[in-house]
Design a protein around this motif. Structure first.
Motif, PDB file in Angstrom:
ATOM      1  N   UNK A 135      22.250  -8.350 -16.689  1.00 11.59           N
ATOM      2  CA  UNK A 135      22.114  -8.330 -18.140  1.00 11.59           C
ATOM      3  C   UNK A 135      22.733  -9.571 -18.782  1.00 11.59           C
ATOM      4  N   UNK A 136      22.152  -9.972 -19.903  1.00  7.44           N
ATOM      5  CA  UNK A 136      22.705 -11.018 -20.749  1.00  7.44           C
ATOM      6  C   UNK A 136      22.998 -10.419 -22.116  1.00  7.44           C
ATOM      7  N   UNK A 137      24.080 -10.866 -22.754  1.00 12.37           N
ATOM      8  CA  UNK A 137      24.441 -10.346 -24.065  1.00 12.37           C
ATOM      9  C   UNK A 137      25.023 -11.462 -24.928  1.00 12.37           C
ATOM     10  N   UNK A 138      25.228 -11.137 -26.197  1.00  7.92           N
ATOM     11  CA  UNK A 138      25.849 -12.082 -27.146  1.00  7.92           C
ATOM     12  C   UNK A 138      25.155 -13.443 -27.147  1.00  7.92           C
ATOM     13  N   UNK A 139      23.853 -13.421 -27.139  1.00  6.54           N
ATOM     14  CA  UNK A 139      23.104 -14.673 -27.179  1.00  6.54           C
ATOM     15  C   UNK A 139      23.335 -15.384 -28.517  1.00  6.54           C
ATOM     16  N   UNK A 140      23.696 -16.642 -28.438  1.00  5.52           N
ATOM     17  CA  UNK A 140      23.957 -17.445 -29.636  1.00  5.52           C
ATOM     18  C   UNK A 140      23.181 -18.750 -29.519  1.00  5.52           C
ATOM     19  N   UNK A 141      21.873 -18.730 -29.821  1.00  2.00           N
ATOM     20  CA  UNK A 141      21.045 -19.927 -29.638  1.00  2.00           C
ATOM     21  C   UNK A 141      21.452 -21.089 -30.535  1.00  2.00           C
ATOM     22  N   UNK A 142      22.075 -20.789 -31.664  1.00  2.00           N
ATOM     23  CA  UNK A 142      22.507 -21.874 -32.554  1.00  2.00           C
ATOM     24  C   UNK A 142      23.561 -22.744 -31.889  1.00  2.00           C
ATOM     25  N   UNK A 146      25.777 -17.998 -24.248  1.00  2.00           N
ATOM     26  CA  UNK A 146      25.371 -16.629 -23.988  1.00  2.00           C
ATOM     27  C   UNK A 146      26.357 -16.037 -22.989  1.00  2.00           C
ATOM     28  N   UNK A 147      26.399 -14.712 -22.901  1.00  2.00           N
ATOM     29  CA  UNK A 147      27.299 -14.046 -21.963  1.00  2.00           C
ATOM     30  C   UNK A 147      26.518 -13.399 -20.829  1.00  2.00           C
ATOM     31  N   UNK A 148      26.942 -13.663 -19.611  1.00  2.00           N
ATOM     32  CA  UNK A 148      26.390 -13.031 -18.417  1.00  2.00           C
ATOM     33  C   UNK A 148      27.245 -11.832 -18.067  1.00  2.00           C
ATOM     34  N   UNK A 149      26.623 -10.661 -17.951  1.00  2.00           N
ATOM     35  CA  UNK A 149      27.354  -9.465 -17.544  1.00  2.00           C
ATOM     36  C   UNK A 149      27.356  -9.359 -16.022  1.00  2.00           C
ATOM     37  N   UNK A 150      28.392  -8.736 -15.436  1.00  2.00           N
ATOM     38  CA  UNK A 150      28.411  -8.571 -13.977  1.00  2.00           C
ATOM     39  C   UNK A 150      27.176  -7.785 -13.519  1.00  2.00           C
ATOM     40  N   UNK A 151      26.501  -8.208 -12.482  1.00  2.00           N
ATOM     41  CA  UNK A 151      25.320  -7.482 -12.011  1.00  2.00           C
ATOM     42  C   UNK A 151      25.635  -6.022 -11.694  1.00  2.00           C
ATOM     43  N   UNK A 152      24.720  -5.143 -12.052  1.00  2.00           N
ATOM     44  CA  UNK A 152      24.862  -3.716 -11.770  1.00  2.00           C
ATOM     45  C   UNK A 152      24.249  -3.453 -10.403  1.00  2.00           C
ATOM     46  N   UNK A 153      25.092  -3.359  -9.395  1.00  2.00           N
ATOM     47  CA  UNK A 153      24.626  -3.149  -8.024  1.00  2.00           C
ATOM     48  C   UNK A 153      25.553  -2.167  -7.321  1.00  2.00           C
ATOM     49  N   UNK A 154      25.070  -1.559  -6.266  1.00  2.05           N
ATOM     50  CA  UNK A 154      25.903  -0.632  -5.507  1.00  2.05           C
ATOM     51  C   UNK A 154      26.943  -1.415  -4.699  1.00  2.05           C
ATOM     52  N   UNK A 155      28.001  -0.747  -4.225  1.00  3.17           N
ATOM     53  CA  UNK A 155      29.104  -1.443  -3.548  1.00  3.17           C
ATOM     54  C   UNK A 155      28.685  -2.328  -2.378  1.00  3.17           C
ATOM     55  N   UNK A 156      27.714  -1.881  -1.586  1.00  2.00           N
ATOM     56  CA  UNK A 156      27.319  -2.669  -0.412  1.00  2.00           C
ATOM     57  C   UNK A 156      26.576  -3.946  -0.784  1.00  2.00           C
ATOM     58  N   UNK A 157      26.117  -4.064  -2.031  1.00  2.00           N
ATOM     59  CA  UNK A 157      25.427  -5.279  -2.481  1.00  2.00           C
ATOM     60  C   UNK A 157      26.382  -6.260  -3.141  1.00  2.00           C
TER      61      UNK A 157
END
Length: 288
Positions: A135-142, A146-157
């Motif tokens: 996921x990406x959040x807090x996009x500020x094109x001006x 932008x903020x990169x969120x930690x990937x949502x994955x299971x523990x083995x990934x």
């Protein structure tokens, strides 16, 4: 090469389009089977970002909610050899989750859309299995950040090549679009998550005390950032090398350098021809 080059969009840098197209071509043209597969994928989903191990599909409720819930709910998957795990290992540091079912996940912020966010499903290329989301959040094109969120994955990934490539594909596209800064914020207690920024080339900028309240608990946030200058000066090359090997990284860098040299030659020739045309026009005026 042509279709992947075009899919990058013309708002991205030339070096990104060429590098992405070369890697796409190498993956697609391994044999007739892969060429047919990639052709069908492009016809059906031209907006996907394709890598060596994974591809990123824009996150869609109907297409992805069931599979994403299955890999993050903690239960052993119905297909495959994965074992059960505690779902809090995935969702413990998020303000939402774990989810009882896929419908509950579908109505969560993971699938919510806004002008300042984006989300992608991570699909393993060889197996066509969903392995997580990014996921990406807090996009500020001006201000081009932008903020990169930690990937949502299971523990083995966690820490796998698939997770790293998913992040690489997003970062490479963002900087090619002109973003100057990508931020990553993590809970200071997230021992596993704190390994990711270093693997991606992020720099720790500091800690925000009492930054958030997550699930009725205080969160002190560690703030990391990756700048476009850092990406161009070595972070991209290091990640590319880890994912594709030293030989491919050197070849990619050499091709980029040669292409940029040709671009510069064309630019100089164009300026010179323009100057020659102006001089010719001036001479014609004098002769008249």
């Amino acid at each position: 090469y042509a279709r992947s080059y075009a899919s990058c969009g013309f708002d991205t840098t030339l070096s990104y389009r060429r590098s992405y197209a070369r890697m796409y071509e190498a993956m697609a043209c391994r044999n007739h089977k892969t060429e047919g597969k990639y052709s069908r994928l492009f016809e059906e989903r031209p907006e996907d970002i394709v890598g060596k191990l994974v591809r990123l599909e824009p996150l869609d409720v109907v297409r992805h909610k069931d599979a994403l819930h299955e890999v993050t709910c903690g239960e052993a998957e119905s297909h495959g050899d994965s074992r059960a795990f505690d779902a809090n290992e995935v969702w413990g540091f998020w303000n939402h989750g774990p989810f009882k079912n896929s419908d509950e996940l579908a109505t969560s912020p993971v699938f919510s859309k806004s002008e300042t966010s984006a989300a992608f499903c991570i699909v393993q290329i060889d197996t066509e299995k969903v392995i997580g989301a990014i996921l990406l959040s807090n996009d500020d094109p001006q201000n081009l950040k932008v903020q990169l969120e930690p990937p949502i994955v299971k523990p083995t990934t966690q820490g796998s090549a698939e997770q790293i490539e998913a992040c690489f594909l997003v970062l490479d596209k963002l900087f090619a679009l002109g973003y100057r800064r990508v931020q990553l914020s993590l809970d200071s207690q997230d021992a596993v998550g704190k390994k990711l920024p270093g693997r991606l080339g992020f720099t720790l900028e500091g800690m925000l005390l009492k930054d958030m309240i997550v699930k009725d608990a205080n969160r002190d946030s560690l703030v990391y950032a990756l700048l476009n200058s850092d990406w161009n000066k070595g972070a991209r090359a290091a990640l590319f090398k880890n994912l594709h090997g030293a030989k491919m990284q050197k070849l990619d860098a050499r091709n980029i350098a040669k292409e940029e040299e040709k671009d510069e030659q064309k630019r100089v020739i164009k300026i010179q021809r323009g100057a020659d045309a102006e001089t010719k026009d001036e001479d014609n005026k004098k002769n008249k």
